[in-house]
Design a protein around this motif. Structure first.
Motif, short mmCIF file in Angstrom:
data_model
loop_
_atom_site.label_atom_id
_atom_site.label_comp_id
_atom_site.label_asym_id
_atom_site.label_seq_id
_atom_site.Cartn_x
_atom_site.Cartn_y
_atom_site.Cartn_z
N LEU A 235 0.82 -1.05 -0.12
CA LEU A 235 0.04 -0.06 0.05
C LEU A 235 0.69 1.22 -0.08
N PRO A 236 0.34 2.34 -0.62
CA PRO A 236 1.18 3.60 -0.43
C PRO A 236 1.08 3.95 1.22
N VAL A 237 2.26 4.61 1.53
CA VAL A 237 2.42 5.24 2.91
C VAL A 237 2.28 6.90 2.53
N ILE A 238 1.65 7.30 3.73
CA ILE A 238 1.45 8.86 3.83
C ILE A 238 2.27 9.14 5.02
N ALA A 239 3.35 10.00 5.02
CA ALA A 239 4.07 10.40 6.15
C ALA A 239 3.64 11.76 6.78
N ASP A 240 2.72 11.73 7.79
CA ASP A 240 2.14 12.81 8.56
C ASP A 240 2.96 13.34 9.36
N LEU A 241 3.94 14.12 8.67
CA LEU A 241 4.87 15.01 9.45
C LEU A 241 4.44 16.35 9.87
N LYS A 242 3.46 16.97 8.94
CA LYS A 242 2.74 18.10 9.31
C LYS A 242 4.00 19.17 9.37
N LEU A 243 4.87 19.23 8.34
CA LEU A 243 5.90 20.02 8.08
C LEU A 243 5.45 21.36 8.16
N ALA A 244 6.41 22.32 8.94
CA ALA A 244 5.86 23.74 9.07
C ALA A 244 7.32 24.75 9.28
N ASP A 245 8.07 24.44 8.38
CA ASP A 245 9.45 25.02 8.64
C ASP A 245 9.90 26.03 7.53
N ILE A 246 10.88 26.73 7.58
CA ILE A 246 11.35 27.47 6.23
C ILE A 246 11.68 26.42 5.24
N PRO A 247 11.63 26.73 3.95
CA PRO A 247 11.58 25.92 2.84
C PRO A 247 12.88 24.84 2.78
N ASN A 248 14.12 25.56 3.20
CA ASN A 248 15.13 24.45 3.31
C ASN A 248 15.08 23.43 4.34
N THR A 249 14.76 23.68 5.59
CA THR A 249 14.55 22.79 6.27
C THR A 249 13.55 21.69 5.91
N ASN A 250 12.54 22.18 5.36
CA ASN A 250 11.31 21.30 4.83
C ASN A 250 11.95 20.59 3.85
N ARG A 251 12.54 20.98 2.86
CA ARG A 251 13.00 20.49 1.79
C ARG A 251 14.10 19.12 2.41
N LEU A 252 15.02 19.43 3.40
CA LEU A 252 15.97 18.55 3.97
C LEU A 252 15.03 17.37 4.49
N ILE A 253 14.00 17.67 5.22
CA ILE A 253 13.63 16.50 5.91
C ILE A 253 12.59 15.70 4.80
N ALA A 254 11.87 16.60 3.87
CA ALA A 254 11.19 15.60 2.91
C ALA A 254 12.14 14.98 2.11
N GLY A 255 13.22 15.38 1.64
CA GLY A 255 14.07 14.58 1.02
C GLY A 255 14.24 13.30 1.43
N LYS A 256 14.74 13.11 2.80
CA LYS A 256 14.98 11.85 3.42
C LYS A 256 13.86 11.15 3.68
N VAL A 257 12.77 11.59 3.84
CA VAL A 257 11.47 10.71 3.86
C VAL A 257 11.04 10.17 2.63
N PHE A 258 11.13 11.02 1.47
CA PHE A 258 10.55 10.26 0.37
C PHE A 258 11.57 9.48 0.06
N ASN A 259 12.91 9.58 0.20
CA ASN A 259 13.87 8.70 -0.41
C ASN A 259 13.67 7.40 0.55
N ALA A 260 13.03 7.49 1.81
CA ALA A 260 13.00 6.23 2.43
C ALA A 260 11.46 5.41 1.92
N GLY A 261 10.85 6.02 1.03
CA GLY A 261 9.80 5.30 0.55
C GLY A 261 8.54 5.90 0.39
N ALA A 262 8.32 6.96 1.29
CA ALA A 262 7.08 7.68 1.45
C ALA A 262 6.58 7.91 -0.01
N ASP A 263 5.20 7.80 0.07
CA ASP A 263 4.43 8.29 -1.42
C ASP A 263 3.81 9.46 -1.09
#
Length: 209
Positions: A54-82
């Motif tokens: 099944l698809p996986v939704i990572a409910d991180l509720k990211l709420a930071d500056i663009p660069n920090t959001n980008r750094l976190i999201a990159g790791k999580v998408f690379n781990a397989g989150a859809d």
């Protein structure tokens, strides 16, 4: 059509994999939150996908500056989150930083009582932002079906509405679907049930299209 999303708000990897495996046939996707990521590590994303397909939704509720959001999201998408859930109130640049890496679900209104204090007053502006950026979907509260209907009337029809708050928080799956939701998110009413399979089946039968 499957419309049910299981929120695995637990710490333990074994519990998450067991419940996911028992309920997968009735689910559209799995949603994981910080408790499971902190308790089991990012590797749980791949393990859940392998266990269920099944698809996986990572409910991180990211709420930071663009660069920090980008750094976190990159790791999580690379781990397989859809999909990654991100807040919209931090502005379009912060949301776009995540959208550049993968599919986003943007919070426009939350399901708990406190959402009325600061988020609900800016819902209209968040819906406008969603219409501009066109994420995969938005979050709206199953605990307040009238708000889901309000948001649906203003939201681009191609953007999906995902609604947490069904079950333990008191939201009605059927009512919120009638209000315009596309997917229902259920957590405790399934994963704390004595029979998660039957609980998931019951919700699936109630809302299947």
């Amino acid at each position: 059509m499957k419309r049910l999303i299981l929120a695995l708000d637990v710490y333990e990897k074994e519990t998450a994999l067991k419940v996911a495996g028992k309920t997968a046939e009735y689910l559209w996707a799995l949603k994981i939150n910080w408790p499971l990521i902190l308790g089991s590590g990012l590797g749980i994303i791949g393990e859940l996908k392998k266990e269920t397909g099944l698809p996986v939704i990572a409910d991180l509720k990211l709420a930071d500056i663009p660069n920090t959001n980008r750094l976190i999201a990159g790791k999580v998408f690379n781990a397989g989150a859809d999909y990654i859930i991100t807040h919209g109130f931090t502005g379009r640049d912060s949301v776009k930083a995540v959208m550049e890496l993968g599919d986003v679900i943007m919070v426009t209104e939350m399901s708990h009582p406190g959402a009325r204090e600061f988020i609900q007053p800016i819902t209209d502006r968040l819906v406008e932002l969603a219409n501009e950026l066109e994420p995969f979907g938005i979050i709206a509260p199953a605990t307040r079906p009238e708000r889901v209907a309000y948001i649906r009337r203003r939201l681009n029809g191609d953007i999906k509405i995902l609604t947490p708050g069904v079950g333990a928080q008191g939201g009605s799956a059927r009512r919120v679907l009638e209000a315009g939701a596309d997917y229902i998110i259920v957590g405790r009413s399934i994963y704390t049930s004595e029979n998660p399979t039957e609980s998931a089946k019951r919700f699936h039968e109630e809302i299947k299209g």
